[in-house]
Structure formats: C-alpha cells, structure tokens
Scaffold this motif. Structure first.
Motif, PDB file in Angstrom:
ATOM      1  N   SER A  27      20.193 -13.842   3.343  1.00  8.78           N
ATOM      2  CA  SER A  27      19.242 -12.745   2.862  1.00  8.78           C
ATOM      3  C   SER A  27      19.775 -11.357   3.433  1.00  8.78           C
ATOM      4  O   SER A  27      19.881 -11.125   4.510  1.00  8.78           O
ATOM      5  CB  SER A  27      17.779 -12.782   2.634  1.00  8.78           C
ATOM      6  OG  SER A  27      17.313 -12.341   3.834  1.00  8.78           O
ATOM      7  N   GLU A  28      19.784 -10.300   2.282  1.00 11.17           N
ATOM      8  CA  GLU A  28      20.017  -8.751   2.824  1.00 11.17           C
ATOM      9  C   GLU A  28      19.048  -8.336   3.902  1.00 11.17           C
ATOM     10  O   GLU A  28      19.386  -7.599   4.553  1.00 11.17           O
ATOM     11  CB  GLU A  28      20.258  -8.064   1.761  1.00 11.17           C
ATOM     12  CG  GLU A  28      19.024  -7.933   0.827  1.00 11.17           C
ATOM     13  CD  GLU A  28      19.502  -7.539  -0.657  1.00 11.17           C
ATOM     14  OE1 GLU A  28      19.176  -6.364  -0.624  1.00 11.17           O
ATOM     15  OE2 GLU A  28      19.721  -8.224  -1.671  1.00 11.17           O
ATOM     16  N   GLN A  31      28.571  -8.385   3.840  1.00  9.76           N
ATOM     17  CA  GLN A  31      28.015  -8.641   2.658  1.00  9.76           C
ATOM     18  C   GLN A  31      26.997  -9.621   2.394  1.00  9.76           C
ATOM     19  O   GLN A  31      27.478 -10.778   2.610  1.00  9.76           O
ATOM     20  CB  GLN A  31      29.128  -8.572   1.592  1.00  9.76           C
ATOM     21  CG  GLN A  31      28.322  -8.533   0.227  1.00  9.76           C
ATOM     22  CD  GLN A  31      29.456  -8.453  -1.049  1.00  9.76           C
ATOM     23  OE1 GLN A  31      30.282  -7.602  -0.881  1.00  9.76           O
ATOM     24  NE2 GLN A  31      28.918  -8.917  -1.971  1.00  9.76           N
ATOM     25  N   ALA A  32      25.935  -9.435   2.324  1.00  6.25           N
ATOM     26  CA  ALA A  32      24.641 -10.523   1.955  1.00  6.25           C
ATOM     27  C   ALA A  32      24.245 -10.106   0.751  1.00  6.25           C
ATOM     28  O   ALA A  32      23.781  -8.945   0.292  1.00  6.25           O
ATOM     29  CB  ALA A  32      23.532 -10.108   2.946  1.00  6.25           C
ATOM     30  N   CYS A  33      24.134 -11.252  -0.329  1.00 10.67           N
ATOM     31  CA  CYS A  33      23.832 -11.071  -1.548  1.00 10.67           C
ATOM     32  C   CYS A  33      24.669 -10.048  -2.217  1.00 10.67           C
ATOM     33  O   CYS A  33      25.982  -9.955  -2.275  1.00 10.67           O
ATOM     34  CB  CYS A  33      22.300 -10.844  -1.869  1.00 10.67           C
ATOM     35  SG  CYS A  33      21.293 -12.228  -1.175  1.00 10.67           S
ATOM     36  N   SER A  54      24.313  -0.405   1.912  1.00 10.04           N
ATOM     37  CA  SER A  54      22.854  -0.272   2.536  1.00 10.04           C
ATOM     38  C   SER A  54      22.914   1.099   3.635  1.00 10.04           C
ATOM     39  O   SER A  54      23.625   1.960   3.599  1.00 10.04           O
ATOM     40  CB  SER A  54      22.468  -1.333   3.668  1.00 10.04           C
ATOM     41  OG  SER A  54      23.481  -1.480   4.649  1.00 10.04           O
ATOM     42  N   GLU A 107      19.838  -7.180   7.533  1.00 14.03           N
ATOM     43  CA  GLU A 107      19.346  -5.759   7.945  1.00 14.03           C
ATOM     44  C   GLU A 107      18.447  -5.791   9.119  1.00 14.03           C
ATOM     45  O   GLU A 107      18.659  -4.960   9.895  1.00 14.03           O
ATOM     46  CB  GLU A 107      18.714  -5.156   7.004  1.00 14.03           C
ATOM     47  CG  GLU A 107      18.332  -3.610   7.065  1.00 14.03           C
ATOM     48  CD  GLU A 107      17.755  -2.768   5.698  1.00 14.03           C
ATOM     49  OE1 GLU A 107      17.186  -1.727   6.002  1.00 14.03           O
ATOM     50  OE2 GLU A 107      18.098  -3.332   4.837  1.00 14.03           O
ATOM     51  N   THR A 134      24.584  -6.715  -1.115  1.00 14.70           N
ATOM     52  CA  THR A 134      24.325  -5.351  -0.366  1.00 14.70           C
ATOM     53  C   THR A 134      25.460  -5.446   0.775  1.00 14.70           C
ATOM     54  O   THR A 134      25.543  -6.607   1.477  1.00 14.70           O
ATOM     55  CB  THR A 134      22.975  -5.412   0.186  1.00 14.70           C
ATOM     56  OG1 THR A 134      22.033  -5.386  -0.895  1.00 14.70           O
ATOM     57  CG2 THR A 134      22.751  -4.298   1.082  1.00 14.70           C
ATOM     58  N   GLN A 135      26.247  -4.393   1.348  1.00 20.71           N
ATOM     59  CA  GLN A 135      27.221  -4.252   2.199  1.00 20.71           C
ATOM     60  C   GLN A 135      26.523  -3.468   3.294  1.00 20.71           C
ATOM     61  O   GLN A 135      25.685  -2.494   3.153  1.00 20.71           O
ATOM     62  CB  GLN A 135      28.461  -3.821   1.437  1.00 20.71           C
ATOM     63  CG  GLN A 135      29.077  -4.660   0.568  1.00 20.71           C
ATOM     64  CD  GLN A 135      30.510  -4.099   0.054  1.00 20.71           C
ATOM     65  OE1 GLN A 135      30.733  -2.796   0.005  1.00 20.71           O
ATOM     66  NE2 GLN A 135      31.095  -4.989  -0.361  1.00 20.71           N
TER      67      GLN A 135
END
Length: 322
Positions: free
Chosen positions: A80-81, A33-35, A21, A85, A37-38
């Motif tokens: 969720s990413e 890490q979400a989904c 990200s 975020e 995306t790190q």
C-alpha cells in the motif's frame, strides 16, 4: 466527418492517473511506485538500510524498464502507498525512532515492509517495541506494570490495540509476543468482546480471528484452573494446614479459606498479581512470609507454562521468523 481519436491503451490511462507523493527528492535516483503513487528517493538510502535493495543496486536494468526523469521505476505492486510512505519517512528522519510512542499504523507498516524487503535495523527496532509491550520474561512483564494495571508506553494506546497487536504478530510470524498478548487480551476485555470485538475510536471494530478466539478461550479456562494448582500462584490455598510457628492458627486458616472461596466464586484470573497482595490477607507474619515465597515461585512457574495454556510451543521453542 472526422473519426473520433483512438482510445488510449489501458496502461496509458493508468500512467495519467499516477501521482507524486510528498516524498519526492529532485536529486533522487530511483522511483518507487505503490498502487498509483510514486516516491522519488535515493538508491544509496535504500541500499544502506535494506539488503534486498542493496542486492538490486548492481543489477543491469532491462531495456523495457520504465523510467521517470531518467530514474528507474520499481513497482511495489502488493504494497500500500500508506505503508511505503510510513517506511520512507522514517528512513529519512534520523530522529524518527527516538519518539517514545509510535502510532500502531506506523508499527504495522514498518513491520510488514521491513520483513519483506530486509530492512533489518527497522525490523529489530519495531520488534523490540512490540516485545517491550508484550515481554517474554516475567521480569519484563512486571517492569511495565504500575501495581496490577498496565498501559503501553512505546505504542500509542487506543481501544482494541491488543487485538490488533495479536493479528499483526500472527500475520508476520512474530510469535514470541503472543503468549503475553493473549493474556493481556483476557484480562483487558470481557468474554463477549473476545467474540464480538472492541470498537476503536474511529468507528471501526478490532476483532480476533476464530483461531485467536479459540486460543484465548482455551487459555482462559486453563489459566483459571492452573493458578490454583499446587506449586502455582495460589497453590498455597490448597493445603489449609497451619504453617510451622504460625502465630494465629485458627485466624490464618480462616482467612486463607475466605480468600480461596471469594476468588473461586468470582472467577478471578490473576496468576501474575503482585506478591504484595499477600499483605492484604492480614495473616500473621510467619504465614505471610511463607505464602510470599510460594507465590514468587508459583508466579514464575505459571509464566514458564504460559505459552502452553494457549496451545503454543513452550518458550524455548517459540521463535520469531525474522
């Protein structure tokens, strides 16, 4: 003829799909890490704000713990990413919560994750914003109105906001805002919208679950009746007898009855209308003062009963599960 190369394991395929990200600090000490995306951030920042991550900080890492650039990877598999975020951007921006109004998706992300991972400061800030818009006291409700109208000031407004607020609060057990939010839904939308939803500006539709639809419709019926009961907001219309020292008994009696008939026929729902409305009745000063006092007491009584109209516990028993 050579054989084709072996198929990569599923987990290796998944690893190749992982993206970094925009939140990636080269000196960060942990990767969330979400989904797929790190986010590379700092244990110190997470543990400062979250008792959940503070408790993880001293735990020994298992040998099979995945790492990236020497940083342990913490998988937030159910988040969720976008939510992650949104929360991280707020944690790294000291001025973030100084914004007067926040978009609802930010509010939702922060509420979900701050409850789950015990970011107490963030949680309290977000709940305060929701409570400001949907207060638990009549004084708070009156303070955010302009006359009899209302527009949110700490959450960016859009069509369907109140429905989304009800859903978010219910899903996260922020129950104290529901009575006011239900009432706002009733006065801010039509009966058909309660069932069919309200189109948002992005082409989607904000809807209420059947349980919330039921609460709103039962509440509407109960409030319409109760506002005219003796001791409530318009209970002074029940008795058409002249007030002591009334300067115009016939005229005041006629105007009181005309008010009652007009608003009953229209199905007006206004248990918390401004007491200043009494001045528009054009009745004598004595009756105006008496009715004003009855309306002040009646509005407060209706507010005290508000949760029960929606089949919720009374204010004293209605709690948030933080």
């Amino acid at each position: 003829m050579s054989s084709p190369p072996p198929q990569a394991p599923a987990e290796r395929q998944s690893e190749r799909q992982v993206t970094r990200s925009g939140i990636w600090y080269p000196d960060g000490s942990v990767v969330l890490q979400a989904c797929n995306t790190q986010f590379r951030v700092h244990w110190s920042v997470l543990s400062l704000h979250s008792s959940f991550f503070h408790g993880m900080l001293g735990l020994p890492q298992p040998p099979e713990q995945p790492t990236v650039d020497g940083c342990p990877v913490i998988e937030l598999s159910l988040d969720s990413e976008e939510d992650v975020e949104n929360l991280l951007r707020a944690l790294y921006d000291p001025l973030f919560f100084l914004q007067k109004a926040l978009p609802f998706p930010i509010i939702a992300s922060h509420l979900r994750l701050s409850r789950k991972y015990e970011f107490r400061g963030v949680l309290e800030t977000i709940v305060e914003r929701l409570t400001h818009e949907n207060p638990t006291t009549l004084d708070g409700y009156d303070a955010v109105k302009t006359g009899n109208s209302y527009s949110p000031t700490r959450i960016v407004n859009y069509r369907g906001l109140i429905y989304d607020t009800i859903t978010l609060a219910s899903e996260n057990n922020i129950l104290t805002i529901l009575p006011c939010a239900y009432y706002r839904a009733l006065v801010g939308s039509s009966p058909s919208q309660i069932f069919d939803g309200i189109p948002r500006g992005d082409g989607t539709v904000a809807t209420l679950s059947p349980a919330h639809q039921r609460a709103c419709n039962l509440g509407r019926t109960a409030l319409l009746r109760a506002q005219w009961d003796a001791g409530n907001t318009f209970g002074w219309t029940e008795n058409q007898a002249d007030e002591v020292n009334c300067a115009d008994p016939t005229g005041c009696r006629h105007k009181k009855y005309a008010f009652l008939r007009r608003h009953v026929v229209r199905g007006s729902l206004a248990p918390f209308c401004s007491v200043a409305y009494v001045d528009s009745l054009s009745i004598c000063a004595v009756c105006t003062e008496v009715i004003r006092g009855k309306m002040i007491a009646g509005r407060q009584r209706m507010w005290d009963l508000l949760p029960t109209f929606f089949e919720l516990p009374p204010w004293s028993e209605l709690k948030d599960e933080l």
